[in-house]
Scaffold this active site. Structure first.
Site, short mmCIF file in Angstrom:
data_model
loop_
_atom_site.label_atom_id
_atom_site.label_comp_id
_atom_site.label_asym_id
_atom_site.label_seq_id
_atom_site.Cartn_x
_atom_site.Cartn_y
_atom_site.Cartn_z
N CYS A 55 0.83 -1.19 0.00
CA CYS A 55 0.00 0.00 0.00
C CYS A 55 0.88 1.25 0.00
O CYS A 55 2.01 1.21 0.45
CB CYS A 55 -0.93 0.09 1.21
N ARG A 106 3.07 0.06 -5.34
CA ARG A 106 2.97 -0.58 -4.03
C ARG A 106 1.66 -1.36 -3.87
O ARG A 106 1.45 -2.04 -2.87
CB ARG A 106 3.06 0.47 -2.92
N TRP A 162 -2.98 -2.53 -1.48
CA TRP A 162 -2.73 -3.93 -1.84
C TRP A 162 -3.37 -4.73 -0.71
O TRP A 162 -2.92 -4.69 0.42
CB TRP A 162 -1.23 -4.20 -1.93
N ASN A 195 -0.41 1.85 5.99
CA ASN A 195 0.39 0.87 5.25
C ASN A 195 1.04 -0.04 6.27
O ASN A 195 1.73 0.44 7.17
CB ASN A 195 1.46 1.59 4.41
N GLY A 196 0.83 -1.35 6.14
CA GLY A 196 1.40 -2.30 7.09
C GLY A 196 0.36 -3.30 7.53
O GLY A 196 -0.67 -3.46 6.88
N GLU A 240 14.70 -17.27 -12.97
CA GLU A 240 14.27 -15.88 -13.11
C GLU A 240 13.40 -15.72 -14.36
O GLU A 240 12.39 -15.03 -14.34
CB GLU A 240 15.52 -14.98 -13.15
N LYS A 280 9.53 -14.43 -14.35
CA LYS A 280 9.03 -13.31 -15.15
C LYS A 280 7.79 -13.72 -15.93
O LYS A 280 6.81 -13.00 -15.97
CB LYS A 280 10.10 -12.81 -16.14
N GLU A 304 4.73 -14.21 -13.58
CA GLU A 304 4.29 -12.93 -13.01
C GLU A 304 3.43 -12.11 -13.94
O GLU A 304 2.42 -11.57 -13.55
CB GLU A 304 5.56 -12.11 -12.74
N HIS A 360 14.75 -36.70 -12.89
CA HIS A 360 14.36 -37.13 -11.53
C HIS A 360 12.87 -36.88 -11.26
O HIS A 360 12.45 -36.88 -10.11
CB HIS A 360 15.23 -36.42 -10.49
N LYS A 386 4.96 -3.93 -5.87
CA LYS A 386 6.41 -3.81 -6.06
C LYS A 386 7.18 -3.93 -4.75
O LYS A 386 8.28 -4.44 -4.72
CB LYS A 386 6.68 -2.46 -6.73
#
Ligand code: F6R
Length: 606
Positions: A2, A27, A74, A100-101, A479, A483, A486, A502, A601
């Site tokens: 947030c 955020r 968020w 925020n939190g 990575e 990407k 996401e 395996h 983010k």
């Protein structure tokens, strides 16, 4: 996560709040809202969805006010509905606050307040703060009520309060969540991140933990959580050479992928000398003295950068290195030896998991933080930090911060090597020369973006992808897969090539797309066999390899090539193809690339 913004001054607060929230949307962007005081009444405008929807509503109502607070959310506690959108209020609508939190003891507090007949109108943890303050205000003056309220809260919070009965008052509080305050010519600003207000101010107060800002008209003071006044110095804001604009690119992500050569140049310049083969990234020699182990703490993309860095640290610096997900580290029952050096990697410098992990060893072990944000919590809480110089990264999917972290880890390991005489001067100079060439070689890869775009048009309808790599390109496979997941919402998984047999090889069927990161290096022969095994079972092979590799080409349905480079440096180039591939697939699928669903983010919750 947030983002919160506050303004009190001569301008129309709505313009400043909306502009700030737009910059803080990285955020979180589930819903957005503002509150202000009009004729001694709290007014709120709240919309589900992005800040633009809120702006539309504000423009329609033609609101003009000189003091307001705003929030972009968020969702953590409670769905992203209008009722759960901040600002929140008490029973009588006399207080409005943004947060925020996370309030960890909110359920306990909510039950207590319900027993005192408080009526709740949301499912959020935040709303308890408004009611708790309301309860305190029944018995105490405003400042004491704030102190009583915040000292009961457990968890993390950056808060802004306004009051119907005191229109000239705004109170900001910071504990474990970032908050910046700034003042210019009698106008006052609050923001979760300096980026939200940097257009208006040149200096700011980066609030330390457990700080209250008491703003009355244009007068402000700082207090600790016991109520004692304290002084905080204002700091000059470094305006970045990277602009927070798309510069003609369709998305921030694409712009940031293309900014990588420049971000690496900025990150490494002035930190080494090729002439005399020395490296100085600005950390004290004592940090490396007597260390026999390195532990890297990080999450997500920064974790992958750490994995690549671990090969540098072991091979160049000769120190055994392990990479641990910060979110898992607190569960370990370890007595860390003083000779273990910790490296925390976080582009935002705000990741709660990483912050918690370093707090566990702070004061006992040496810690170096690598971040992209000078005044972030992790930067400020680490005795030693090194910055990547990427400029702001707006797209939620990290790209340029990743390659710059890897570049910094490369230099860090060479500095370690220099201090320990692990590599000789000639070897170090050779590696530095190769690193210096990377930005130009990256530009060469970026020039081939249209090839990737073309092949993305062939693969974008696939419902899952496998990625494989080995040794230093295994983290690149991880990575690349992250990407893709996401931003395109396609399921994908990354494996070390050696692990296919395996188990995961059973997933391969006719037409399963397999992305193989297989440049010329010590693992190449083995990964070729892994590709062959997959191809035999029907996989369609998309490979990223070294130019002129005819063997790889013959196994591939599509091959993207990088120029021949030192085997330790290939990840800088192979990842660019993987980033572009994910980008163009997502573009074809028409999803919101810069702000993918459910993400934010800066992840300030554990
Ligand atoms: C992926 C991504 C995340 C972050 C992770 C850690 O594109 O951006 O996986 O890498 O949330 O964030 P930082 O580096 O800010 O600690």
């Amino acid at each position: 996560m947030c983002g919160i913004v506050g303004y009190m001054g001569k301008e129309n607060a709505m313009d400043i709040i909306i502009n700030g929230l737009k910059h803080l949307e990285y955020r979180g962007y589930d819903s957005a809202g503002v509150a202000f005081v009009e004729k001694k009444k709290i007014k709120k405008i709240r919309e589900k969805g992005k800040v633009d929807l809120l702006k539309k509503e504000i423009d329609k109502l033609k609101i003009i006010t000189h003091s307001a607070i705003g929030h972009t959310r968020w969702a953590t506690h409670g769905s992203p509905s209008k009722e759960n959108t901040h600002p929140h209020s008490d029973c009588k609508n006399k207080i409005a606050l943004v947060h925020n939190g996370i309030i960890e003891n909110y359920l306990e507090l909510k039950n207590l307040l319900k027993s005192k007949k408080h009526k709740f109108s949301s499912d959020t943890d935040t709303e308890v703060i408004a009611h708790l303050l309301e309860e305190n205000l029944k018995h105490y003056p405003i400042f004491d009520s704030i102190l009583n309220t915040i000292n009961i809260l457990k968890g993390s919070f950056a808060l802004l309060f306004i009051f119907a009965d005191y229109p000239e008052l705004m109170i900001g509080v910071r504990k474990n969540s970032p908050l910046v305050f700034a003042e210019k010519d009698g106008d006052s600003f609050f923001s979760s991140d300096i980026i939200g207000i940097s257009t208006y101010v040149d200096r700011a107060y980066f609030l330390e933990d457990e700080t209250i800002v008491f703003l009355n008209k244009s007068k402000f003071s700082f207090f600790d959580f016991k109520g004692a006044e304290k002084k905080i110095p204002a700091k000059r804001i470094e305006k970045s050479s990277f602009f927070i604009e798309k510069k003609g690119f369709k998305h921030f992500m694409l712009k940031e992928i293309f900014e990588q050569p420049e971000a690496i140049r900025e990150t490494i310049q002035d930190r080494y000398s090729i002439e005399d083969g020395t490296i100085n990234i600005g950390i004290d020699k004592s940090l490396f003295e007597g260390i026999d182990k390195i532990k890297i703490l990080s999450c997500g993309t920064s974790y992958h950068a750490g994995l690549i860095g671990s090969y540098f640290l072991e091979s160049f610096g000769g120190v055994e290195t392990s990479v641990i997900l910060s979110s898992e580290y607190p569960y370990k029952e370890l007595k860390e030896k003083e000779t273990t050096l910790f490296i925390a990697i976080s582009q935002s410098g705000e990741t709660a998991d990483t912050l918690k992990a370093i707090r566990k060893v702070k004061g006992k072990n040496r810690i170096i933080a690598i971040t992209n944000v000078p005044e972030s919590s992790i930067t400020r809480e680490s005795d030693n930090y090194v910055l990547t110089h990427c400029g702001p990264e707006i797209s939620v999917a990290a790209t340029k911060t990743f390659t710059s972290q890897v570049a910094l880890l490369f230099l860090l390991s060479l500095q370690l090597s220099q201090q320990k005489n692990a590599l000789n001067k000639k070897e170090i100079i050779k590696l530095l020369e190769e690193l210096r060439k990377i930005p130009v070689q990256m530009e060469g890869v970026l020039n081939k973006s249209s090839l990737i775009e073309k092949s993305a048009s062939k693969f974008y309808q696939k419902e899952n992808f496998l990625y494989i790599g080995r040794w230093i390109n295994y983290p690149v496979a991880m990575e690349g897969s992250l990407k893709l997941k996401e931003i395109s919402y396609i399921f994908s998984e990354a494996y070390s090539g050696g692990q296919l047999k395996h188990g995961p090889i059973s997933l391969i069927d006719e037409g399963t797309p397999l992305i193989a990161i297989a440049p010329e290096d010590r693992a190449k022969v083995k990964i070729l066999s892994n590709i062959e095994e997959a191809k035999t079972r029907g996989a369609e092979i998309i490979s990223i390899g070294t130019k002129g590799d005819s063997e790889l080409l013959s196994l591939s349905d599509v091959m993207f090539s990088i120029p021949p480079v030192n085997e330790f440096l290939s990840p800088f180039l192979t990842i660019v193809y993987a980033q572009l591939f994910a980008y163009y697939i997502a573009l074809r699928r028409g999803v919101d690339i810069d702000q993918p669903r459910n993400l934010a983010k800066s992840v300030t919750v554990e």
